[in-house]
Design an enzyme around this catalytic site. Structure first.
Site, short mmCIF file in Angstrom:
data_model
loop_
_atom_site.label_atom_id
_atom_site.label_comp_id
_atom_site.label_asym_id
_atom_site.label_seq_id
_atom_site.Cartn_x
_atom_site.Cartn_y
_atom_site.Cartn_z
N HIS A 41 0.82 -1.22 0.00
CA HIS A 41 0.00 0.00 0.00
C HIS A 41 0.84 1.26 0.00
O HIS A 41 1.96 1.27 0.47
CB HIS A 41 -0.89 0.01 1.25
CG HIS A 41 -2.23 -0.60 0.99
ND1 HIS A 41 -3.39 0.11 1.00
CD2 HIS A 41 -2.58 -1.88 0.69
CE1 HIS A 41 -4.41 -0.68 0.72
NE2 HIS A 41 -3.95 -1.91 0.53
N GLU A 110 -6.10 -0.10 -6.12
CA GLU A 110 -7.03 0.66 -5.27
C GLU A 110 -6.64 2.13 -5.34
O GLU A 110 -5.45 2.46 -5.37
CB GLU A 110 -6.92 0.18 -3.82
CG GLU A 110 -7.38 -1.23 -3.63
CD GLU A 110 -6.97 -1.83 -2.29
OE1 GLU A 110 -7.47 -2.90 -1.97
OE2 GLU A 110 -6.16 -1.22 -1.58
#
Ligand SMILES: C[C@H](OP(=O)(O)OC[C@@H](O)[C@@H](O)[C@@H](O)CN1c2cc(O)ccc2Cc2c1[nH]c(=O)[nH]c2=O)C(=O)N[C@@H](CCC(=O)N[C@@H](CCC(=O)O)C(=O)O)C(=O)O
Ligand SMILES: CCCCCC(=O)CC
Length: 332
Positions: A41, A110
């Site tokens: 991430h 994402e």
């Protein structure tokens, strides 16, 4: 013969400081977990008390600190903030250094990881298309005996050659959450990666689409793992166990995958609106080993063969050590 069930530990770099995640990894290996998985991430799924360490840097340290476990990201998006050739180079390097112990999981991304550093957020179908092309780039480089020149719709290689390669290819888990994603996983992945969902959806939609995608491209789906990320929380106090999962409640809001939501403070606002019932239904809440065994069996019956278990327990060490009493019961 049925495929052996594997039990993996998801060492979250969003929820824990990288060194704490490393200590959890060593502890998980000692308890008997088969694998360790790390989220890849840029921004995290929660803001308060969150972290977001770079996954590949951490993986090098985790591989060196352990002796046996297989380690992979869960998952890396190779289409925007990362160039797929650099993803290929990174995982080839790690697998040459740690033979047989390194994998990579790939998915269409994402907003919270791509938008802050690129400003772009293409539609789901376009990102799936980019992911397929990115995997092609990675496989050409991994398999290339000669420099590769390639002009695709999204990526270009000009006499690109990986000088550091492992003896075998890096196993590639492809993330499919929707039916089309699952079909692409069967077609382009070595194994399926997915996330916690209703077991009947996994059994009747996700896995059949994965199997079809694999069979249509001439592969034997029975040899391909069906891995799933799911969070769990264990505590003698059931209500406390449920609330332990709050950090991951934002993942239960479908809009997060479609719309351009990339500020973790905004994700947290959505996460805080998710009720206990929804967390109980979608994740694993347990007071002891017996509860966890039952939960894992529920997903095994749906066809999952490799569990990536995200520990969101109030007492993190308890959440690892309880698996001494779980692992022997859930392995076939
Ligand atoms: C959104 C769904 O797409 P899909 O390709 O199936 O799955 C996407 C995910 O794989 C990625 O978002 C992935 O990057 C998320 N992820 C992750 C995934 C996982 O399985 C395990 C762990 C992780 C952790 C992780 C992730 N990502 C990271 O960057 N880093 C991480 O650590 C989906 O629903 N797809 C549907 C189609 C949806 C669609 O196209 N909708 C259209 C409208 C269609 C219509 O109504 O006509 C639209 O939204 O525009 C499908 O069937 O595939
Ligand atoms: C539905 C949850 C998908 C996984 C999201 C994620 O990035 C977790 C690390």
């Amino acid at each position: 013969m049925d495929m052996e069930t594997k039990v993996g530990y998801f060492a979250s770099l969003e929820q824990y400081k990288p060194r704490d995640a490393l200590e959890q990894t060593v502890r998980a290996e000692n308890v008997g977990f088969d694998s360790v998985w790390a989220d890849d991430h840029f921004h995290p799924w929660y803001h308060t008390n969150a972290q977001s360490a770079q996954a590949w840097a951490w993986m090098g340290a985790a591989l060196e600190a352990t002796k046996r476990v297989f380690i992979s990201t869960c998952i890396t998006c190779p289409i925007m903030r990362y160039n797929p050739a650099i993803v290929a180079q990174t995982f080839a390097t790690l697998r040459q250094m740690y033979p047989g112990r390194v994998g990579v999981a790939i998915g269409a991304g994402e907003a919270m990881n791509e938008v802050p550093v690129t400003g772009e957020w293409p539609s789901v179908p376009e990102r799936q298309d980019m992911t397929v092309e990115a995997i092609g780039v990675m496989r050409q480089l991994w398999g290339g005996q000669e420099p590769v020149t390639f002009k695709g719709k999204y990526y270009t290689l000009d006499k690109a050659f990986l000088y550091t390669k492992p003896d075998d290819e890096v196993p590639l888990y492809f993330s499919g959450m929707g039916p089309k994603g699952a079909r692409l996983a069967g077609k382009y992945g070595d194994h399926l990666m997915t996330v916690a969902a209703d077991p009947s959806v996994l059994k009747n939609v996700t896995i059949p689409n994965f199997v079809k995608g694999a069979a249509d491209s001439g592969k034997d789906p029975s040899k391909m793992e069906r891995a799933m990320l799911i969070w769990y929380s264990v505590d003698p106090d059931y209500e406390k166990a449920i609330e332990g999962l709050r950090f991951w409640a934002g993942c239960l809001v479908p809009a997060m995958f479609k719309y351009k939501v990339y500020d973790s403070k905004e994700v947290e606002v959505h996460a805080n609106l998710v009720g206990h019932d929804m967390m109980k239904e979608n994740y694993m809440v347990a007071t002891d080993a017996e509860d966890l065994i039952k939960e894992i069996e529920r997903f095994k019956a749906a066809g999952i063969t490799h569990f990536c278990l995200g520990n969101s327990s109030p007492d993190v060490n308890l959440g690892i050590d309880v698996f001494k009493d779980v692992i022997p019961h859930v392995k076939n």
